[in-house]
Design a protein around this motif. Structure first.
Motif, short mmCIF file in Angstrom:
data_model
loop_
_atom_site.label_atom_id
_atom_site.label_comp_id
_atom_site.label_asym_id
_atom_site.label_seq_id
_atom_site.Cartn_x
_atom_site.Cartn_y
_atom_site.Cartn_z
N SER A 156 0.84 -1.20 0.00
CA SER A 156 0.00 0.00 0.00
C SER A 156 0.87 1.25 0.00
O SER A 156 1.99 1.24 0.53
CB SER A 156 -0.92 0.02 1.22
OG SER A 156 -0.17 0.11 2.41
N PRO A 157 0.39 2.36 -0.58
CA PRO A 157 1.14 3.61 -0.52
C PRO A 157 1.42 4.08 0.90
O PRO A 157 2.42 4.76 1.14
CB PRO A 157 0.23 4.59 -1.27
CG PRO A 157 -0.60 3.75 -2.17
CD PRO A 157 -0.83 2.47 -1.42
N LEU A 158 0.54 3.72 1.84
CA LEU A 158 0.75 4.13 3.23
C LEU A 158 2.04 3.52 3.78
O LEU A 158 2.89 4.23 4.33
CB LEU A 158 -0.44 3.70 4.08
CG LEU A 158 -0.32 3.97 5.59
CD1 LEU A 158 -0.17 5.46 5.86
CD2 LEU A 158 -1.53 3.40 6.33
N VAL A 159 2.20 2.21 3.63
CA VAL A 159 3.40 1.54 4.14
C VAL A 159 4.63 1.99 3.35
O VAL A 159 5.69 2.27 3.93
CB VAL A 159 3.23 0.02 4.07
CG1 VAL A 159 4.51 -0.68 4.50
CG2 VAL A 159 2.08 -0.43 4.95
N GLY A 160 4.49 2.07 2.03
CA GLY A 160 5.61 2.53 1.21
C GLY A 160 6.05 3.93 1.58
O GLY A 160 7.25 4.22 1.67
N GLY A 161 5.08 4.83 1.83
CA GLY A 161 5.42 6.19 2.21
C GLY A 161 6.10 6.26 3.57
O GLY A 161 7.04 7.05 3.76
N LEU A 162 5.64 5.44 4.52
CA LEU A 162 6.27 5.42 5.85
C LEU A 162 7.71 4.91 5.77
O LEU A 162 8.61 5.46 6.43
CB LEU A 162 5.45 4.56 6.80
CG LEU A 162 4.07 5.09 7.20
CD1 LEU A 162 3.31 4.06 8.02
CD2 LEU A 162 4.20 6.40 7.98
#
Length: 426
Positions: free
Chosen positions: A279-285
């Motif tokens: 997910s972009p959330l995990v990738g962004g973190l």
């Protein structure tokens, strides 16, 4: 007499020494020029190879075919069950003089058509059943192998057994192109479609949206935390062993391999916190953790470049330490802060290894609908396409690299513009 005889000898020694020094300086300059030329040569070779391989992906061949929707072959109660691919192949075969009963020839015709032909027909009939009984014209991409042949990637001189297309299929393609049934146009689908198992239907929209969502998360986490951490370390933290320890570790974290951050994200964000994979959330973190040291170091350098007189003047006028820092020092340091932040985000945009560790190597056919949806990114899309077996995916790999480089060049150009536009000379 002795001094008179020694004088010319000393002068000659000095002149020889100067000649050696000047020659050494000329050699050093020559080595520098040669090094730059070699670097530019390798860069030109790399970019030239990428552009040579990928420029053709921005052009696609499409076929226009008129297909009569025979009511006897379409069930109005279930229009999706009709064999629209065969209907289209029969019409193309009619243009080539192929009998509708020649199943072997029609199978070969279907191999040069894209599945998008049947998909478009099915979608139009599903949306408007009144089309049944009428003749509609479809504009669809040509099959990837036929497209590669028209782009010169498949050579007719190659033995037929070593080609994916038969001699008869090549003749059909040439005849259809000569009749104007096949034409070339800008491949807008490369930017308006998501990924697909069919090379001619694969696009970058899903990867671009995924990269954008991921960078938003990275910026929202890394920039404020990095700015506040740098301000505290540079302006408020008491100098001592603790701050020295923190500074050393921040500098060390900037050199940690990116795959380590991917392992950290896999262990903490996915396995421990249960956040959705890929997910972009995990990738962004994960990328935010990687970008933090760069943001902190760049921000501290910008704060250090502000003259002490600015702080002293603000304090002399009655401002508190916090007011002096956030009201005067930080605004003056913002050009450098923004430059460092953009460069950190550009670096994060091109990272692949940490994203592979958190599952962004998965095939994602659509476009991410939110920060927790499964998504692909430009670097991982390049990785996936390069490992595909079809020749056309390699062409699209180079095109995706060109798009990624264009985004990174734009971000670095923005950083240079901001620095030159707002930078102050002290």
């Amino acid at each position: 007499m002795t001094d008179a005889r020694q004088a010319p000898s000393s002068r000659a020694l000095i002149e020889r020494s100067l000649k050696r020094r000047n020659a050494a300086e000329r050699r050093f300059r020559l080595y520098g020029v040669l090094a730059i030329c070699v670097a530019l040569g390798f860069l030109a070779l790399l970019l030239g190879r990428i552009i040579q391989q990928g420029h053709s992906a921005f052009v696609a061949h499409e076929m226009s075919v008129s297909v009569p929707l025979d009511p006897s072959r379409i069930d109005r109660s279930y229009p999706a069950g009709a064999n629209y691919d065969l209907m289209a192949a029969e019409q193309v075969g009619a243009l080539l003089g192929i009998s509708p009963t020649d199943e072997a020839a029609l199978t070969e015709v279907r191999e040069i058509l894209s599945p998008d032909v049947g998909l478009q027909l099915g979608e139009q009939v599903r949306d408007d059943p009144a089309l049944i009984g009428q003749t509609i014209t479809i504009h669809a991409p040509l099959g990837d192998d036929a497209d590669q042949y028209l782009k010169g990637e498949i050579n007719r001189e190659t033995l037929e057994a070593q080609r994916v297309l038969t001699d008869r299929q090549l003749d059909w393609i040439d005849r259809l192109e000569a009749r104007g049934v096949i034409s070339s146009a800008l491949n807008t689908g490369l930017f308006t479609r998501g990924d697909s198992t069919q090379a001619e239907l694969a696009g970058l929209l899903g990867a671009i949206v995924g990269s954008a969502l991921m960078l938003l998360v990275t910026a929202a986490v890394a920039l404020p935390i990095g700015l506040l951490a740098a301000v505290w370390l540079e302006e408020f933290a008491p100098k001592g062993r603790l701050t020295d320890f923190i500074e050393v570790n921040i500098n060390n974290l900037a050199a940690v391999p990116s795959i380590v951050y991917g392992l950290l994200g896999l262990a903490v964000f996915i396995n421990t916190l249960g956040l959705p994979r890929a997910s972009p959330l995990v990738g962004g973190l994960v990328l935010a953790l990687m970008a933090l040291p760069t943001v902190i170091i760049a921000t501290r350098s910008s704060l250090r470049a502000v003259p002490p007189s600015i702080r002293e003047a603000a304090l002399a006028l009655g401002a508190s330490k916090t007011q002096a820092v956030f009201g005067h020092v930080v605004p003056l340091a913002m050009p450098g802060v923004m430059t460092g932040a953009i460069i950190a985000l550009a670096h994060a945009l091109g990272e692949t290894a940490p994203l592979l560790m958190i599952g962004m190597i998965s095939f994602v056919p659509g476009v991410a609908e939110g920060f927790t949806s499964a998504a692909s990114t430009l670097p991982t899309q390049i990785f996936i396409w390069e490992n595909a077996a079809e020749r056309a995916f390699h062409e699209r790999t180079a095109a995706a690299i060109i798009v990624l480089l264009a985004f990174m060049i734009l971000m670095n150009a923005a950083a240079i513009f901001l620095r030159r536009r707002f930078e102050r000379r002290w």
